[in-house]
Design a protein around this motif. Structure first.
Motif, PDB file in Angstrom:
ATOM      1  N   ILE A   1      10.950  63.647   2.449  1.00 38.00           N
ATOM      2  CA  ILE A   1       9.884  63.019   1.675  1.00 38.00           C
ATOM      3  C   ILE A   1       8.596  63.827   1.780  1.00 38.00           C
ATOM      4  CG2 ILE A   1       9.395  61.484   3.622  1.00 38.00           C
ATOM      5  CD1 ILE A   1       8.762  60.709  -0.080  1.00 38.00           C
ATOM      6  N   MET A   2       8.317  64.389   2.952  1.00 38.81           N
ATOM      7  CA  MET A   2       7.104  65.188   3.123  1.00 38.81           C
ATOM      8  C   MET A   2       7.209  66.493   2.340  1.00 38.81           C
ATOM      9  SD  MET A   2       5.178  66.470   6.613  1.00 38.81           S
ATOM     10  CE  MET A   2       6.298  67.787   7.082  1.00 38.81           C
ATOM     11  N   ARG A   3       8.343  67.154   2.432  1.00 39.85           N
ATOM     12  CA  ARG A   3       8.528  68.405   1.691  1.00 39.85           C
ATOM     13  C   ARG A   3       8.422  68.160   0.194  1.00 39.85           C
ATOM     14  NH1 ARG A   3      14.130  69.601   3.157  1.00 39.85           N
ATOM     15  NH2 ARG A   3      13.921  71.117   1.474  1.00 39.85           N
ATOM     16  N   PHE A   4       9.010  67.054  -0.265  1.00 45.10           N
ATOM     17  CA  PHE A   4       8.967  66.735  -1.693  1.00 45.10           C
ATOM     18  C   PHE A   4       7.535  66.496  -2.167  1.00 45.10           C
ATOM     19  CE2 PHE A   4       8.741  63.130  -4.726  1.00 45.10           C
ATOM     20  CZ  PHE A   4       9.186  63.795  -5.855  1.00 45.10           C
ATOM     21  N   MET A   5       6.771  65.723  -1.402  1.00 42.57           N
ATOM     22  CA  MET A   5       5.432  65.372  -1.861  1.00 42.57           C
ATOM     23  C   MET A   5       4.486  66.569  -1.816  1.00 42.57           C
ATOM     24  SD  MET A   5       5.023  61.441  -0.503  1.00 42.57           S
ATOM     25  CE  MET A   5       3.481  61.170  -1.362  1.00 42.57           C
ATOM     26  N   PHE A   6       4.592  67.410  -0.806  1.00 45.98           N
ATOM     27  CA  PHE A   6       3.766  68.616  -0.785  1.00 45.98           C
ATOM     28  C   PHE A   6       4.203  69.599  -1.875  1.00 45.98           C
ATOM     29  CE2 PHE A   6       2.311  67.470   3.569  1.00 45.98           C
ATOM     30  CZ  PHE A   6       0.958  67.680   3.376  1.00 45.98           C
ATOM     31  N   THR A   7       5.501  69.662  -2.145  1.00 47.08           N
ATOM     32  CA  THR A   7       5.970  70.518  -3.245  1.00 47.08           C
ATOM     33  C   THR A   7       5.432  70.024  -4.573  1.00 47.08           C
ATOM     34  OG1 THR A   7       8.017  71.064  -2.057  1.00 47.08           O
ATOM     35  CG2 THR A   7       8.000  71.426  -4.430  1.00 47.08           C
ATOM     36  N   ARG A   8       5.509  68.706  -4.795  1.00 45.48           N
ATOM     37  CA  ARG A   8       4.999  68.137  -6.040  1.00 45.48           C
ATOM     38  C   ARG A   8       3.498  68.407  -6.175  1.00 45.48           C
ATOM     39  NH1 ARG A   8       6.538  63.875  -9.514  1.00 45.48           N
ATOM     40  NH2 ARG A   8       8.657  64.553  -9.062  1.00 45.48           N
ATOM     41  N   PHE A   9       2.784  68.275  -5.069  1.00 48.05           N
ATOM     42  CA  PHE A   9       1.347  68.537  -5.081  1.00 48.05           C
ATOM     43  C   PHE A   9       1.058  69.979  -5.507  1.00 48.05           C
ATOM     44  CE2 PHE A   9      -2.192  70.460  -2.734  1.00 48.05           C
ATOM     45  CZ  PHE A   9      -3.255  69.738  -3.240  1.00 48.05           C
ATOM     46  N   VAL A  10       1.751  70.935  -4.898  1.00 45.79           N
ATOM     47  CA  VAL A  10       1.471  72.345  -5.169  1.00 45.79           C
ATOM     48  C   VAL A  10       1.882  72.725  -6.590  1.00 45.79           C
ATOM     49  CG1 VAL A  10       2.136  74.710  -4.553  1.00 45.79           C
ATOM     50  CG2 VAL A  10       1.487  73.086  -2.774  1.00 45.79           C
ATOM     51  N   THR A  11       2.996  72.203  -7.085  1.00 50.22           N
ATOM     52  CA  THR A  11       3.392  72.540  -8.456  1.00 50.22           C
ATOM     53  C   THR A  11       2.380  72.010  -9.466  1.00 50.22           C
ATOM     54  OG1 THR A  11       4.840  70.586  -8.511  1.00 50.22           O
ATOM     55  CG2 THR A  11       5.853  72.697  -7.952  1.00 50.22           C
ATOM     56  N   LYS A  12       1.818  70.829  -9.203  1.00 49.60           N
ATOM     57  CA  LYS A  12       0.767  70.309 -10.085  1.00 49.60           C
ATOM     58  C   LYS A  12      -0.492  71.167  -9.978  1.00 49.60           C
ATOM     59  CE  LYS A  12       2.169  65.444 -10.286  1.00 49.60           C
ATOM     60  NZ  LYS A  12       2.125  65.281 -11.745  1.00 49.60           N
ATOM     61  N   LEU A  13      -0.801  71.617  -8.771  1.00 48.85           N
ATOM     62  CA  LEU A  13      -2.003  72.419  -8.562  1.00 48.85           C
ATOM     63  C   LEU A  13      -1.905  73.760  -9.284  1.00 48.85           C
ATOM     64  CD1 LEU A  13      -4.725  72.806  -7.102  1.00 48.85           C
ATOM     65  CD2 LEU A  13      -3.445  73.723  -5.157  1.00 48.85           C
ATOM     66  N   ILE A  14      -0.780  74.447  -9.163  1.00 45.46           N
ATOM     67  CA  ILE A  14      -0.670  75.757  -9.805  1.00 45.46           C
ATOM     68  C   ILE A  14      -0.574  75.616 -11.323  1.00 45.46           C
ATOM     69  CG2 ILE A  14       0.292  76.893  -7.782  1.00 45.46           C
ATOM     70  CD1 ILE A  14       3.051  76.620  -8.884  1.00 45.46           C
ATOM     71  N   SER A  15      -0.016  74.501 -11.792  1.00 44.36           N
ATOM     72  CA  SER A  15      -0.010  74.259 -13.235  1.00 44.36           C
ATOM     73  C   SER A  15      -1.434  74.085 -13.746  1.00 44.36           C
ATOM     74  CB  SER A  15       0.822  73.016 -13.550  1.00 44.36           C
ATOM     75  OG  SER A  15       0.735  72.680 -14.914  1.00 44.36           O
ATOM     76  N   PHE A  16      -2.245  73.346 -12.993  1.00 43.89           N
ATOM     77  CA  PHE A  16      -3.648  73.166 -13.355  1.00 43.89           C
ATOM     78  C   PHE A  16      -4.386  74.505 -13.328  1.00 43.89           C
ATOM     79  CE2 PHE A  16      -7.978  72.483 -11.573  1.00 43.89           C
ATOM     80  CZ  PHE A  16      -8.556  71.906 -12.688  1.00 43.89           C
ATOM     81  N   ARG A  17      -4.093  75.325 -12.336  1.00 44.17           N
ATOM     82  CA  ARG A  17      -4.757  76.629 -12.222  1.00 44.17           C
ATOM     83  C   ARG A  17      -4.463  77.506 -13.433  1.00 44.17           C
ATOM     84  NH1 ARG A  17      -3.576  79.917  -6.831  1.00 44.17           N
ATOM     85  NH2 ARG A  17      -1.489  79.971  -7.732  1.00 44.17           N
ATOM     86  N   ARG A  18      -3.240  77.432 -13.942  1.00 47.75           N
ATOM     87  CA  ARG A  18      -2.908  78.222 -15.134  1.00 47.75           C
ATOM     88  C   ARG A  18      -3.664  77.711 -16.354  1.00 47.75           C
ATOM     89  NH1 ARG A  18       2.390  77.601 -13.431  1.00 47.75           N
ATOM     90  NH2 ARG A  18       2.777  76.120 -15.112  1.00 47.75           N
ATOM     91  N   ARG A  19      -3.745  76.396 -16.496  1.00 50.65           N
ATOM     92  CA  ARG A  19      -4.325  75.832 -17.713  1.00 50.65           C
ATOM     93  C   ARG A  19      -5.828  76.052 -17.808  1.00 50.65           C
ATOM     94  NH1 ARG A  19      -1.617  71.036 -16.434  1.00 50.65           N
ATOM     95  NH2 ARG A  19      -3.592  69.921 -16.523  1.00 50.65           N
TER      96      ARG A  19
END
Length: 529
Positions: free
Chosen positions: A250-268
């Motif tokens: 659950i911890m790995r999943f939530m930090f992964t989800r956080f980072v994927t959203k963050l890098i998507s925002f960085r691209r946009r």
């Protein structure tokens, strides 16, 4: 001893939840599953977060207050109105631009209500306060009404004494007021304002770029702040596991989800008008204990339930391996990553092979999630699985319908000299909080990645100086978009910019697929997906 241990574990969980604010709890829940509205006995990992949560949300909203920032803290004529809960939670804000000539005017840039508090009447309350604010100041208000007249919510402004701006300016062909609405305070209602309002509209038109830049600046800064707060909330929630150097799914999943959203925002944000602060996202740095966690891109069993949902070509579904049909998310995520040039270059530079298991920190370094695309061979043919959020499946189905309808008439079509083909979704599988979309693997890459390779790979840069490959790609994609736009029916809700465009590319040699002759050079193919 078991009951005591279980009780002790619940006590720690309750204490951990108590350390989080309401906003942090809502943010964590949104990170797990957007739109999730209640707890479940089948989701023990989240039970402490959901406990009476939505009652608390409603109480927070009902106890909200309006805070008007003083003019001294505004810049360049911009003002802010905030709506906060009695507990201090920020629920939303209103941004406006002040113009004092030819008459005092406040132009509403945007109203924002924090996602968890939407559909609870806060937007109406902010607009009501804005109207009272205008009456107090004796200034007119102008806003863009993007709601179409036939929409039932169109009357939201009419009910609060706003009216179409044409009711005051008439049908003057020189004004630029399409879509604008205006509120005139009582003290100005007996004056002839037509000429002054037309001048105001021209002032707004001239300031449109600065308004959009300000809007972008505020939204980027606010979003970065929210990301930082969410990261801090994750650190609090998983404090025990981090200190013990544990890595629960659950911890790995939530930090992964956080980072994927963050890098998507960085691209946009790189494409936002007037935004030059791309480095500011670097304010968020991962702790070494988090950066070293193996990434996990699908939800663990303890926070998901429900059956696998499948749509599309069921014959292909039947030909998939039995193991995949029984546990789609787990098996698909184990498939080899799509060998896209950006990933292969990164692996080569970092001295790693294609079997390397990526960490959460690697995602930040890469700037994209290479595990989102997986390769699979079915009956000797090559396909790609693309992972996406489950809520995107409705749009995928629309794309599939449009591309399948257009496939026969697309035969022989060209963007300039380049043949144009379609690559519609074949199958969509929903499992463990994700959707997996199957398409044919094509001999090409996304056109934006192609441009990136041309601009960063030394050998391609030198060839580009001679052949202007970047221009060939951009012109060809634009022509393909125009072609698709001319073929899409007016009733279809997706425009050509909603689709993805892939250009021919030799992935093994990392070079574009070009036809070079005496008259012109052009791409071998473009695929619309």
């Amino acid at each position: 001893m078991e009951p005591a241990l279980a009780s002790e574990k619940r006590d720690r969980s309750t204490q951990r939840s108590a350390d989080l604010s309401l906003h942090e709890k809502l943010a964590l829940i949104g990170l797990i599953e957007e739109g999730m509205k209640d707890g479940s006995s089948e989701c023990p990992a989240m039970a402490d977060l959901f406990d009476n949560l939505w009652d608390l949300v409603n109480r927070t909203v009902s106890g909200s207050r309006i805070d008007r920032l003083s003019p001294e803290v505004s810049r360049n004529g911009f003002r802010v109105i905030e709506i906060n809960a009695e507990s201090g939670e920020n629920l939303g804000m209103l941004n406006m631009l002040y113009l004092n000539k030819p008459i005092p005017c406040y132009y509403l840039v945007y109203v924002e209500v924090a996602p968890p508090f939407r559909k609870r009447g806060l937007g109406n309350r902010i607009i009501e306060h804005f109207r009272a604010f205008l009456a107090e100041k004796g200034a007119i208000g102008i806003l863009d009404n993007i709601i179409p007249p036939e929409d039932p919510t169109y009357t939201i402004y009419l009910k609060q004494a706003w009216e179409p701006i044409e009711s005051l300016t008439g049908s003057n062909p020189g004004h630029v007021g399409d879509g604008y609405m205006i509120y005139v305070p009582p003290r100005l209602q007996n004056r002839n304002l037509s000429e002054s309002i037309i001048k105001l509209l021209h002032h707004l038109k001239r300031r449109r770029a600065s308004i959009e830049m300000r809007d972008n600046e505020i939204m980027v800064r606010r979003t970065i702040t929210e990301f930082k707060e969410l990261y801090d909330a994750l650190l609090v929630y998983f404090k025990d596991a981090i200190e013990k150097k544990e890595a629960p799914p659950i911890m790995r999943f939530m930090f992964t989800r956080f980072v994927t959203k963050l890098i998507s925002f960085r691209r946009r944000i790189g494409d936002l008008l007037g935004y030059t602060g791309g480095e500011s996202i670097e304010q968020i740095t991962l702790a070494p204990e988090v950066a070293g966690l193996p990434m996990k891109s699908y939800a663990p069993r303890e926070i998901t339930h429900g059956e696998v949902l499948v749509s599309g070509d069921l014959e292909i579904w039947a030909r998939l391996p039995k193991e995949l049909r029984e546990a789609p998310a787990r098996v698909i995520e184990r498939l080899p990553n799509y060998r896209r040039p950006s990933l292969l270059n990164w692996l080569k530079t970092s001295g790693r092979d294609t079997d390397y298991r990526l960490t959460i920190g690697d995602l930040m370094d890469l700037g994209f999630d290479p595990t989102r695309l997986k390769e699979i061979t079915i009956d000797g043919k090559n396909f790609i699985f693309e992972r996406m959020q489950a809520r995107q499946t409705q749009e995928v189905e629309k794309k599939r319908f449009i591309l399948e309808r257009l496939a026969p008439s697309m035969t022989g079509q060209r963007a300039g000299s380049t043949p144009v083909k379609v690559n519609p979704p074949l199958l969509t599988i929903r499992d463990r909080g994700n959707a997996y979309v199957l398409r044919h693997k094509v001999a090409g890459i996304h056109w934006e990645e192609a441009l990136e390779q041309i601009q960063t790979v030394p050998g391609l840069r030198s060839v580009n100086r001679t052949l202007s490959i970047d221009r060939i790609i951009t012109v060809s994609v634009q022509r393909a978009q125009d072609l698709l736009g001319s073929m899409i029916a007016d009733a279809e809700s997706l425009g050509p910019d909603a689709f993805a465009y892939f250009v021919s590319w030799d992935i093994e040699k990392n070079r574009p697929g070009l036809i070079v002759d005496f008259q012109a050079s052009y791409l071998e193919s473009i695929w619309i997906a």
